[in-house]
Design an enzyme around this catalytic site. Structure first.
Site, PDB file in Angstrom:
ATOM      1  N   GLU A  23      32.955  42.476  40.565  1.00 38.24           N
ATOM      2  CA  GLU A  23      31.742  41.797  39.838  1.00 38.24           C
ATOM      3  C   GLU A  23      31.288  43.050  38.889  1.00 38.24           C
ATOM      4  OE1 GLU A  23      32.210  41.254  43.076  1.00 38.24           O
ATOM      5  OE2 GLU A  23      32.267  39.278  43.235  1.00 38.24           O
ATOM      6  N   HIS A  25      25.466  34.012  51.491  1.00 38.24           N
ATOM      7  CA  HIS A  25      25.767  33.212  50.342  1.00 38.24           C
ATOM      8  C   HIS A  25      24.619  32.212  49.862  1.00 38.24           C
ATOM      9  CE1 HIS A  25      29.637  34.409  51.825  1.00 38.24           C
ATOM     10  NE2 HIS A  25      30.169  33.678  50.726  1.00 38.24           N
TER      11      HIS A  25
HETATM   12  C1  LIG Z   1      31.504  40.111  46.362  1.00 39.49           C
HETATM   13  C2  LIG Z   1      32.030  38.937  46.803  1.00 39.49           C
HETATM   14  N1  LIG Z   1      32.949  38.027  45.756  1.00 39.49           N
HETATM   15  C3  LIG Z   1      33.360  36.972  45.831  1.00 39.49           C
HETATM   16  C4  LIG Z   1      33.127  36.274  47.146  1.00 39.49           C
HETATM   17  C5  LIG Z   1      33.872  35.093  47.102  1.00 39.49           C
HETATM   18  N2  LIG Z   1      35.172  35.147  48.143  1.00 39.49           N
HETATM   19  C6  LIG Z   1      34.945  35.010  49.581  1.00 39.49           C
HETATM   20  S1  LIG Z   1      36.257  35.236  50.510  1.00 39.49           S
HETATM   21  C7  LIG Z   1      37.092  35.718  49.029  1.00 39.49           C
HETATM   22  C8  LIG Z   1      38.543  36.197  48.811  1.00 39.49           C
HETATM   23  C9  LIG Z   1      38.911  37.377  49.597  1.00 39.49           C
HETATM   24  O1  LIG Z   1      40.096  38.011  49.625  1.00 39.49           O
HETATM   25  P1  LIG Z   1      40.490  39.112  50.722  1.00 39.49           P
HETATM   26  O2  LIG Z   1      39.647  40.265  50.364  1.00 39.49           O
HETATM   27  O3  LIG Z   1      41.971  39.463  50.428  1.00 39.49           O
HETATM   28  O4  LIG Z   1      40.520  38.462  52.188  1.00 39.49           O
HETATM   29  P2  LIG Z   1      41.274  37.113  52.730  1.00 39.49           P
HETATM   30  O5  LIG Z   1      40.304  36.181  52.386  1.00 39.49           O
HETATM   31  O6  LIG Z   1      42.482  37.247  52.215  1.00 39.49           O
HETATM   32  O7  LIG Z   1      41.409  37.638  54.241  1.00 39.49           O
HETATM   33  C10 LIG Z   1      36.573  35.676  47.700  1.00 39.49           C
HETATM   34  C11 LIG Z   1      36.611  35.650  46.367  1.00 39.49           C
HETATM   35  C12 LIG Z   1      32.428  36.733  48.221  1.00 39.49           C
HETATM   36  N3  LIG Z   1      32.267  36.422  49.234  1.00 39.49           N
HETATM   37  N4  LIG Z   1      31.775  38.204  47.838  1.00 39.49           N
END
Ligand SMILES: Cc1ncc(C[n+]2csc(CCOP(=O)(O)OP(=O)(O)O)c2C)c(N)n1
Ligand SMILES: Cc1ncc(C[n+]2csc(CCOP(=O)(O)OP(=O)(O)O)c2C)c(N)n1
Ligand SMILES: [Mg+2]
Ligand SMILES: [Mg+2]
Lengths: 328, 336, 328, 336
Positions: D66, D135
């Site tokens: 971000e 959230h």
């Molecule tokens: C700071 C922030 N940005 C965006 C999100 C929205 N979001 C939630 S999970 C996710 C994907 C996360 O991917 P990863 O770190 O690879 O974990 P995975 O879900 O694959 O286990 C996103 C973009 C968030 N929760 N927090």
């Protein structure tokens, strides 16, 4: 290293707990019995348990939104976790945290985080207190391939390396961040970034083998406990379900063939077969284990159902350790 | 009692707390060299160099990494330490905003009270010193909008020492906003241990015509304004809340009940500032006592310009505070 | 590569401008003629000019609190810079920015930043617009060894690498962040961090040689302009003055011997000697150049003195591009 | 005219602007897959997939970063692009707070007007949906405290489309706070191009007894409350400011001049929230018209708990809004 059989059986037990717990949670979300959604670790059990069990009882751990596996892997009781998922008073966080914010301080789980990357500095701080207090505790931060592009990770890696903090940066590379393939938003290989911060960086290609993960993380934990500082361990794995339960996207962002191949490599089945092969356990033992765990999960749901909902006034508790005084 | 500067008082409170409890550590950029003079007076030798007194395990220079610095202090506070984090300038806090809001302020609540967060985040508001927009913010209202944090804004050496000591002893996270303009301010301060409770305002001066709530550097300006106004026959009651979270609304409401008039002098930006909140509390809870509009004297909604020619006009000062008081006194109470 | 003599002379001219401008600014701070303080680039002129002149006229640049050298190196006029330092209306930012926030869009200087590390994402965005608009412009971010531990740098390196953005990350490693020696807060070698983000990382050991710096940065600029993406260039140098003018610390945090050795390697003197040796210019030419630049600096002070102060109402202008309407 | 959902209207405004100006790009996490449905309706095909329509050069999936995302959008806006940044949830904005405050909001000012900053930052406030404290924030008051940003809080599909289009055309940075609760809300919306100016409130309903200022999801709740109150013979005037910066204070002051009573319904946290600012403006500028205390109906100063059993009580709703209105109507004006 040779690992005693009961420890191996405990590994399978914890993988089963995660698998059955998450399968049940998924159903409950779809039935509307769990508010909001959940992110399951189904398919990633080896990566979670191999890492969590490389830690000692008293060691610390933080996690992320894909959150149930971490405390379960660290040994948390299922009842309070399930009660938390349904928002009940007996939940491990009294119903205030929910699926994405589980924490069980009794087993060193300092909290999952709904904010991607945000719990990495917390794990770093736990390692700092171990260092300052000299209590020999190790800290581990679970985060995903997506979180690995948050700047705070590199701040944490740098300060941990400079201060030789006892911490493991455990990257769960399930190859996608929600709908985004890791390779489209990630430069180079994550494990290779560790070298620039003067710490070992290991990439475990077979994240479906609980023993392979365990060995890699155990090495890092021993190193940390010996005062030699942090390590970065990237584990390549795959999530079997959608990013979150109930989520439906118009695009299929995951390659079908690749997916089929990964689904073949079910960590729970693989380790079961391994134990039979190596006659670590016989069919009866394993079947018994599975039945036991299934009963545990049933019991956790019963516990959750039994629990009352929190009182309306609980919404205003635990903001501070004491009544706010003049402002109340 | 001994003469102490505001800066010296901050140093004294920290030294006192570090002596009293080995779990207290200090971390921040350039703390080893005591660049900002907050650890034992302006010079290293004066009253003892913290690095020499407490050693490198408890006095830690950090990299320039505010985000992990704040988060690590939180994680350490959750696991047995009681960190004091020196963030130098308040305008740098934004770098760690996610950690402040999503971790420091929320963890205890989200986890159902499993954790406590005994940590103090110190920063100085360098406004009025020609450091321009990247060093002059007074961002405490943003943090007031987020529950879970306690906020102190000491306006005197005594309050700085007593509040900071309370903060370090407290099991909740505290943000200390220290006004650089006051660093040199001196007064007699008790050298021994003492604590000033949070949520208890200080009646700086009693008065009957107008209640004047003043925050941080505005307190001394309010005192000057009050002197002028006394001469004009206007009696001003000055209240320094000392902490904004918790906020001593009773002190303000009781005073307004007697005076019927309220002016708030707040160095923060106007929109959604502390003055707005105090005004809203009174308009909600003491409306029937009010005889005049509630006036705010704040920094207008602008960034801080570098040029002294532009900057000096911006903050609450004795003149614009006095003008505001005169306005509310001139307004005739309704029905007269 | 062979560089035409007039270009070499221009390099020396810009180094002299920085030297004389900063020496004058230092005096003025101590005399109270400049409000607040300034951070000089004295001793770092080769690193600044070698990098800035490797960029084209239309290319973009962002910087930090050690801020005068960057726009001067990029070709900015001295008068408006000096007027800015004294807070006058004819200042390049109308007196609102001051020493730490110089910007001169005419020469592609998008702004210095008083917040350490904070301008790196801005330079990244300038590179993004070049990429999207396909206008061939390159962007360069100046930042220090201290800033190199801010997480946003790694977010910027990752996204630049993935998107192959035309940007150079130029780390001015003067070995200290205020009172903090880089090696005490920095894990490993900064330039080595680039590899983990899949981009070239170069460490220029002799940052006092303007030509060495120029060559390294020019290679990176050519690479960026050719569409091959970002590079990281670390330049090792030394600041001759205190962190900021007028600052007095009780501790001497810099090693005396090391300091003496570095003071010997004055980039302006070194390049002067080089040009004489290589008979790129004779004594008369160089003496003339020095006199010229000194006159320029005098003129910039005269310009600053002549300038009126801004109007009180200017404090409320330029917050938005239009009057705020209803809220005013 | 065509039936459009709030979410669809957001998509339509973006599509419209991208068609009109090739300098407009969209960047954010998972925007290619349109995970949040803000780019052409919930499904990719519905009304055209932005990735197919505008190509990968203008629709950019970002890493989860971000801070650089926001700063890069600012740098791009300073150099010829007009980016729209999709930050998904408002609670993630803190990750980029330094870039928002120290770069996006301040650059034009610090550089004496050399740069303009045509960029829009969209985020959704997911409160009321059991997503808990990480959230569910409604952080617009923090941004109101910092000049340099414009802030829109659309409460209807029409306003969402018209305000967002104005925002994208604007040369100043805009933060769009979209209430997830309203995503499904449908109404007749002009399919063609139209713009709704910033700083002009919408009189949702005229009334004579009480002025009710409602923000974002509180607007529809205010309408429900007003219906109940009409039945009780209380006539409520409902004002939706639509943008908080600039804020249409005239609309509120004029209304209060007629009604003499003010209630503010604001889903943000109470302390230093938007409601506090609106209350302070009125207490300062329309005091003589006031017949009753100014009441705030806000989210109390707490984090958002996960359990629906705890969460649903927290936000302004038809019931607690109606109660507040009854209170101010019952208070007798002074001197009667
Ligand atoms: C700071 C922030 N940005 C965006 C999100 C929205 N979001 C939630 S999970 C996710 C994907 C996360 O991917 P990863 O770190 O690879 O974990 P995975 O879900 O694959 O286990 C996103 C973009 C968030 N929760 N927090
Ligand atoms: C975010 C932030 N943290 C801390 C500071 C205070 N500060 C100003 S300059 C400086 C040292 C910077 O060191 P470096 O990046 O190496 O640049 P140098 O001064 O050596 O050129 C510090 C800590 C700041 N301005 N911004
Ligand atoms: Mg992933
Ligand atoms: Mg440096």
């Amino acid at each position: 290293m040779t690992i005693p059989n009961d420890f191996l059986l405990e590994m399978q037990r914890r993988m089963l707990r995660i698998r059955y717990f998450d399968e049940r949670a998924s159903k409950m979300v779809k039935r509307g019995e769990i508010p909001g959604t959940v992110h399951t670790s189904i398919g990633q059990e080896a990566q979670v348990v191999g890492a969590a069990m490389a830690l000692g009882e008293g060691d610390y751990m933080t996690g992320n939104h894909r959150s149930h596996g971490h405390p379960i892997g660290k040994g948390a009781a299922l009842g309070p976790l399930m009660a938390e998922l349904v928002g009940k008073a007996w939940g491990v966080c009294g119903g205030k945290g929910g699926s994405m914010h589980l924490a069980d301080f009794k087993v060193g789980s300092l909290g999952e985080s709904g904010i991607v990357g945000s719990s990495i500095p917390i794990a770093t701080g736990a390692a700092l207190s171990s260092k300052v207090l000299g209590n020999g505790k190790v800290s581990l931060a679970f985060f995903g391939d997506g979180a690995a592009n948050q700047g705070c990770l590199y701040e944490a890696m740098n300060i941990s390396s400079v201060w030789k903090l006892p911490i493991i940066f455990l990257c769960e590379n399930n190859q996608y961040a929600l709908s985004t393939p890791a390779h489209t938003v990630t430069a180079g290989v994550l494990a290779n970034r560790a070298a620039g911060f003067d710490m070992p960086g290991v990439r475990v290609e077979d994240g479906q083998s609980v023993l392979t993960v365990y060995d890699a993380v155990k090495t890092a934990v021993d190193r940390a406990r010996a005062g030699q500082g942090p390590s970065f361990v990237e584990v390549v794995t795959y999530r079997f379900n959608e990013h979150s339960e109930g989520l439906r996207l118009a695009v299929d962002y995951r390659d079908a063939e690749q997916k089929a191949a990964w689904l073949q490599r079910d960590p729970v089945k693989l380790f079961r077969a391994h134990m039979l092969e190596q006659s670590i356990a016989d069919e009866a033992t394993l079947a018994g284990l599975e039945a036991e765990v299934m009963a545990e999960v049933d019991a956790s749901v019963a516990f959750a159902n039994e629990s009352p909902f929190p009182e309306l006034t609980d919404a205003f508790k635990d903001i501070y350790t004491e009544p706010l005084g003049a402002t109340q | 009692m001994t003469i102490m500067s505001y800066l010296g008082a901050i140093g004294a409170a920290q030294r006192e707390a570090m002596d009293a409890d080995s779990r207290v550590i200090i971390m921040g950029e350039d703390v080893e060299a005591n660049v900002y003079g907050t650890m034992g007076g302006k010079s290293r030798s004066d009253k003892g160099d913290f690095l020499q007194l407490f050693g490198p395990n408890r006095i830690r220079n950090t990299p320039i990494s505010e985000e992990v610095m704040v988060g690590a202090a939180a994680g350490a506070a959750m696991t047995g330490l009681r960190p004091i984090v020196d963030l130098s300038y308040s305008t740098f806090l934004y770098m760690a905003m996610d950690q402040f809001i999503n971790q420091v302020a929320k963890s205890r609540y989200m986890f159902g009270g499993q954790s406590s967060m005994p940590v103090v985040f110190r920063s100085a508001m360098f406004y009025g010193l020609s450091t321009a927009a990247h060093h002059s913010d007074r961002p405490y209202p943003m943090f007031m909008n987020m529950p879970g944090l306690k906020i102190m804004v000491p306006a005197s050496p005594t309050d700085a020492k007593g509040l900071l000591r309370s903060a370090i002893d407290m099991d909740d996270p505290v943000m200390s906003f220290e006004a650089c303009m006051l660093w040199g301010m001196k007064e007699d301060v008790d050298e021994g241990e003492f604590r000033i409770p949070f949520g208890v305002a200080r009646i700086v001066k009693e008065g009957t015509d107008v209640t004047l709530v003043a925050i941080s550097s505005a307190v001394s300006q309010a005192v000057l304004a009050a002197k002028t106004l006394e001469a004009e026959g206007i009696s001003v009651e000055i209240i320094d809340p000392r902490t904004l979270v918790p906020f001593d609304s009773d002190a303000v409401l009781n005073s307004v009940a007697r005076t019927g008039r309220l002016v708030i002098a707040d160095p923060a930006n106007k929109t959604c500032g502390a003055a707005a909140e105090i005004s809203a509390i009174v308009a909600e809870q003491a409306f029937d006592c009010l005889k005049a509009p509630i006036m705010r004297v704040t920094t207008p909604d602008t960034h801080i310009p570098f040029s002294p020619a532009l900057e000096k006009q911006l903050y609450p000062n004795a003149l614009n505070i006095a003008d505001a008081v005169r306005k509310v006194v001139q307004t005739k109470p309704r029905g007269q």
